[in-house]
Scaffold this motif. Sequence first.
Motif, PDB file in Angstrom:
ATOM      1  N   GLY A   1       0.795  -1.222   0.000  1.00  8.36           N
ATOM      2  CA  GLY A   1       0.000   0.000   0.000  1.00  8.36           C
ATOM      3  C   GLY A   1       0.826   1.268   0.000  1.00  8.36           C
ATOM      4  O   GLY A   1       0.280   2.367  -0.050  1.00  8.36           O
ATOM      5  N   VAL A   2       2.150   1.148   0.068  1.00  5.61           N
ATOM      6  CA  VAL A   2       3.026   2.315   0.068  1.00  5.61           C
ATOM      7  C   VAL A   2       3.557   2.513  -1.343  1.00  5.61           C
ATOM      8  O   VAL A   2       4.007   1.555  -1.986  1.00  5.61           O
ATOM      9  N   GLY A   3       3.508   3.772  -1.807  1.00  9.20           N
ATOM     10  CA  GLY A   3       3.907   4.049  -3.186  1.00  9.20           C
ATOM     11  C   GLY A   3       5.291   3.535  -3.514  1.00  9.20           C
ATOM     12  O   GLY A   3       5.458   2.546  -4.209  1.00  9.20           O
ATOM     13  N   GLY A   4       6.307   4.182  -2.970  1.00  3.48           N
ATOM     14  CA  GLY A   4       7.677   3.752  -3.193  1.00  3.48           C
ATOM     15  C   GLY A   4       8.057   3.708  -4.664  1.00  3.48           C
ATOM     16  O   GLY A   4       7.414   4.309  -5.514  1.00  3.48           O
ATOM     17  N   LYS A   5       9.113   3.002  -4.954  1.00  3.19           N
ATOM     18  CA  LYS A   5       9.595   2.838  -6.331  1.00  3.19           C
ATOM     19  C   LYS A   5       8.705   1.808  -7.036  1.00  3.19           C
ATOM     20  O   LYS A   5       8.728   0.624  -6.706  1.00  3.19           O
ATOM     21  N   ARG A   6       7.944   2.240  -8.018  1.00  9.50           N
ATOM     22  CA  ARG A   6       6.992   1.348  -8.679  1.00  9.50           C
ATOM     23  C   ARG A   6       7.015   1.472 -10.190  1.00  9.50           C
ATOM     24  O   ARG A   6       6.197   0.861 -10.882  1.00  9.50           O
ATOM     25  N   HIS A   7       7.923   2.286 -10.725  1.00  6.94           N
ATOM     26  CA  HIS A   7       8.037   2.464 -12.175  1.00  6.94           C
ATOM     27  C   HIS A   7       9.432   2.051 -12.638  1.00  6.94           C
ATOM     28  O   HIS A   7      10.359   1.954 -11.833  1.00  6.94           O
ATOM     29  N   PRO A   8       9.612   1.847 -13.932  1.00  3.23           N
ATOM     30  CA  PRO A   8      10.888   1.320 -14.440  1.00  3.23           C
ATOM     31  C   PRO A   8      12.043   2.306 -14.338  1.00  3.23           C
ATOM     32  O   PRO A   8      11.868   3.518 -14.243  1.00  3.23           O
ATOM     33  N   THR A   9      13.237   1.721 -14.404  1.00  2.00           N
ATOM     34  CA  THR A   9      14.485   2.473 -14.538  1.00  2.00           C
ATOM     35  C   THR A   9      15.134   2.071 -15.855  1.00  2.00           C
ATOM     36  O   THR A   9      15.391   0.886 -16.088  1.00  2.00           O
ATOM     37  N   LEU A  10      15.359   3.052 -16.716  1.00  2.57           N
ATOM     38  CA  LEU A  10      16.018   2.822 -18.002  1.00  2.57           C
ATOM     39  C   LEU A  10      17.414   3.429 -17.932  1.00  2.57           C
ATOM     40  O   LEU A  10      17.564   4.631 -17.751  1.00  2.57           O
ATOM     41  N   LEU A  11      18.432   2.595 -18.062  1.00  2.94           N
ATOM     42  CA  LEU A  11      19.800   3.086 -18.006  1.00  2.94           C
ATOM     43  C   LEU A  11      20.209   3.671 -19.352  1.00  2.94           C
ATOM     44  O   LEU A  11      19.416   3.737 -20.290  1.00  2.94           O
ATOM     45  N   ASP A  12      21.447   4.121 -19.451  1.00  7.81           N
ATOM     46  CA  ASP A  12      21.901   4.885 -20.618  1.00  7.81           C
ATOM     47  C   ASP A  12      21.758   4.097 -21.931  1.00  7.81           C
ATOM     48  O   ASP A  12      21.960   2.877 -21.971  1.00  7.81           O
ATOM     49  N   ASN A  13      21.410   4.842 -23.004  1.00  8.11           N
ATOM     50  CA  ASN A  13      21.399   4.334 -24.382  1.00  8.11           C
ATOM     51  C   ASN A  13      20.369   3.243 -24.641  1.00  8.11           C
ATOM     52  O   ASN A  13      20.499   2.461 -25.583  1.00  8.11           O
ATOM     53  N   VAL A  14      19.328   3.194 -23.825  1.00  5.31           N
ATOM     54  CA  VAL A  14      18.241   2.246 -24.064  1.00  5.31           C
ATOM     55  C   VAL A  14      17.356   2.757 -25.196  1.00  5.31           C
ATOM     56  O   VAL A  14      17.144   3.961 -25.350  1.00  5.31           O
TER      57      VAL A  14
END
Length: 231
Positions: free
Chosen positions: A112-125
């Motif tokens: 129920g806590v938002g926190g980190k919930r979306h993607p991480t795209l590193l360099d040159n993706v």
Amino acid sequence: MLGNIIRYLDSVVARDPAPRSRWEVLLYPGVWALFWHRIAHALFQADLFFLARVVNHLARFLTAIDIHPGAQIGRNFFIDHGFTVIGETAVIGDNVTIYQCVTLGGSNPTNGVGGKRHPTLLDNVIVGSGAQIIGPVTIGRRARIGASAVVTEDVPEGATMIGLKARSTLVKAETWAKEFMPYGTPCKEPCEPTGGAQRVEDLEQQVALLRAQVEELISERQHAARENERW
């Protein structure tokens, strides 16, 4: 400031063969979406959340691209065409390219806590059109997400992902080493894991065997029917 803008426009021209000049790039909705996001993100970091949302809604109205003010975006980010959604906790590295109708969406936190919930795209993706990347997954450097792929797990560096649910393909080192792969989708490389051709051949042999067995059963029944008619 002007030098940074010129470098950014040149980075877009290097990835898109369509524009004939930097002036054309200034008309791209993705460029304006990034411009408005820089303002909205600064307001968001200053805890001016409502104003950040106002800028976000204005940008979405003008560009058809929805980037949450909280998203962190690196240098030379390019959205080609638009109709893209980027969530609040998304993190995007440098020189990332996203094509139209892409979602960097969130997963529903179980606590129920938002926190980190979306993607991480590193360099040159590079993310191809229609791809959906969902949840707090990490897309490794120089990874390519093919058109309409669905990604819900971490992607290793340099991998090319295709399909529903996305799976890795083995792409030759020469392709991986290219500076840029348009649309994040290899055109001349195999789109199946190694052994795919052998698997098709095995299936064709099994079908041929089953067909022969069926024909043999039909022949036996016809022969039995003729024998019954004699008696």
